[in-house]
Scaffold this active site. Structure first.
Site, PDB file in Angstrom:
ATOM      1  N   ALA A   7      -3.494  -1.304  -7.754  1.00 49.43           N
ATOM      2  CA  ALA A   7      -3.271  -1.495  -6.318  1.00 49.43           C
ATOM      3  C   ALA A   7      -4.466  -2.241  -5.735  1.00 49.43           C
ATOM      4  O   ALA A   7      -5.613  -1.912  -6.040  1.00 49.43           O
ATOM      5  CB  ALA A   7      -3.105  -0.151  -5.617  1.00 49.43           C
ATOM      6  N   LYS A   8      -4.189  -3.217  -4.894  1.00 55.95           N
ATOM      7  CA  LYS A   8      -5.267  -3.970  -4.245  1.00 55.95           C
ATOM      8  C   LYS A   8      -5.590  -3.246  -2.934  1.00 55.95           C
ATOM      9  O   LYS A   8      -5.128  -3.624  -1.849  1.00 55.95           O
ATOM     10  CB  LYS A   8      -4.851  -5.416  -4.007  1.00 55.95           C
ATOM     11  N   ALA A   9      -6.357  -2.181  -3.069  1.00 52.81           N
ATOM     12  CA  ALA A   9      -6.635  -1.285  -1.946  1.00 52.81           C
ATOM     13  C   ALA A   9      -8.067  -1.468  -1.450  1.00 52.81           C
ATOM     14  O   ALA A   9      -8.985  -1.702  -2.245  1.00 52.81           O
ATOM     15  CB  ALA A   9      -6.413   0.170  -2.365  1.00 52.81           C
TER      16      ALA A   9
END
Length: 306
Positions: free
Chosen positions: A158-160
């Site tokens: 996830a690109k969090a």
């Protein structure tokens, strides 16, 4: 680098003046890092501005939201169209696009569910991430003392926003020690990625990159490079990489929307190959930039007109 502004920012379906796109200090994201985002490049081409791999970026944004149980009240197609609209209304030929989804104002505490989900799309002019001459001269990097997240801590696919606290530690350590970037190892000691880039090495004509299981973000440019290798007949392999393998590689390069395809000339003050951009890195750069600048056939349909 100084931030250049644009005129309008998209927020929950409406375009706002740049200076009016604000959030409250009690927004959930400020206190708990509850955001996911994307970074997308738009390039000027002979046929007008083109967004690169917009559909793949939007899909990854929704994947990241799904992992963190954040429901965007828009469809993928609506966000896809909104990205195009935001670039178009700002009349930008060449820019960086940042869709971001986060938990906003309305609740306090670790439990994120009561906080409303906000969606913004920002676009602004942005130059070379690692310096104006980095694509040809290469950059000096170090092996970071900070490891990437281990499995079952934070989801690295996830690109969090929260993940980038780890990235900031890697980047700050590199900068204060005189390097442009740091490469982190994973929890088992294998090569993972940079603070915001995927890592590739070349040995005896084969391009090698760590698999997703090594705490690697599934990069959109990473995928593009692997496809270009197939197009060009260059063998490409996903496998675990030992730290010392990078030292003896013929070439090492970093990939990402921001850094594009940037060669590494030294790692930990050890010269990589000839200490400059290698032939395979250049071949991949030429193929990639040829497509995204509209000078070669877009055979993979990576470009979206604005």
């Amino acid at each position: 680098m100084a931030l250049e502004t644009s005129e309008k920012i998209w927020h929950n379906g409406k375009l706002l003046p740049w200076e009016d796109a604000r959030i409250h200090v009690m927004s959930h994201v400020v206190h708990y890092g509850s955001s996911v985002f994307e970074g997308i490049r738009c390039y000027q081409t002979p046929r007008g501005p083109r967004l690169v791999r917009l559909r793949e970026h939007v899909r990854r944004l929704f994947d990241s939201c799904h992992i963190y149980r954040m429901t965007i009240p828009f469809t993928m197609e609506q966000i896809f169209t909104a990205c195009i609209e935001t670039v178009r209304v700002n009349k930008l030929q060449h820019c960086y696009v940042r869709p971001i989804v986060f938990r906003g104002y309305g609740a306090f505490g670790v439990n994120p569910f009561p906080a409303p989900v906000e969606t913004f799309i920002i676009c602004f002019p942005w130059g070379r991430y690692l310096g104006s001459d980095a694509l040809e001269a290469g950059v000096d990097v170090c092996t970071s003392s900070w490891a990437r997240m281990s499995p079952n801590t934070l989801p690295t696919t996830a690109k969090a926003g929260a993940n980038y606290m780890n990235s900031q530690l890697i980047k700050m350590e590199a900068i204060v020690n005189g390097y442009a970037e740091g490469i982190a190892l994973d929890a088992a000691g294998y090569v993972s990625e940079g603070s915001g880039e995927n890592v590739f090495m070349v040995r005896d004509g084969t391009v090698i990159t760590p698999p997703i299981g090594r705490a690697v973000l599934p990069g959109i440019t990473r995928d593009a490079v692997m496809r270009l290798c197939e197009d060009l007949g260059i063998p490409v392999v996903e496998r675990s990489i030992l730290r010392e393998e990078l030292y003896i590689a013929d070439e090492v390069f970093l990939t990402g929307t921001a850094c594009e395809i940037t060669p590494v000339r030294t790692l930990d003050k050890i010269k990589i190959g000839e200490g400059k951009r290698g032939p395979i890195t250049k071949q991949l750069q030429d193929a990639y930039f040829g497509i995204i600048h509209g000078e070669r056939e877009d055979r993979h349909e990576w470009l979206t007109a604005v």
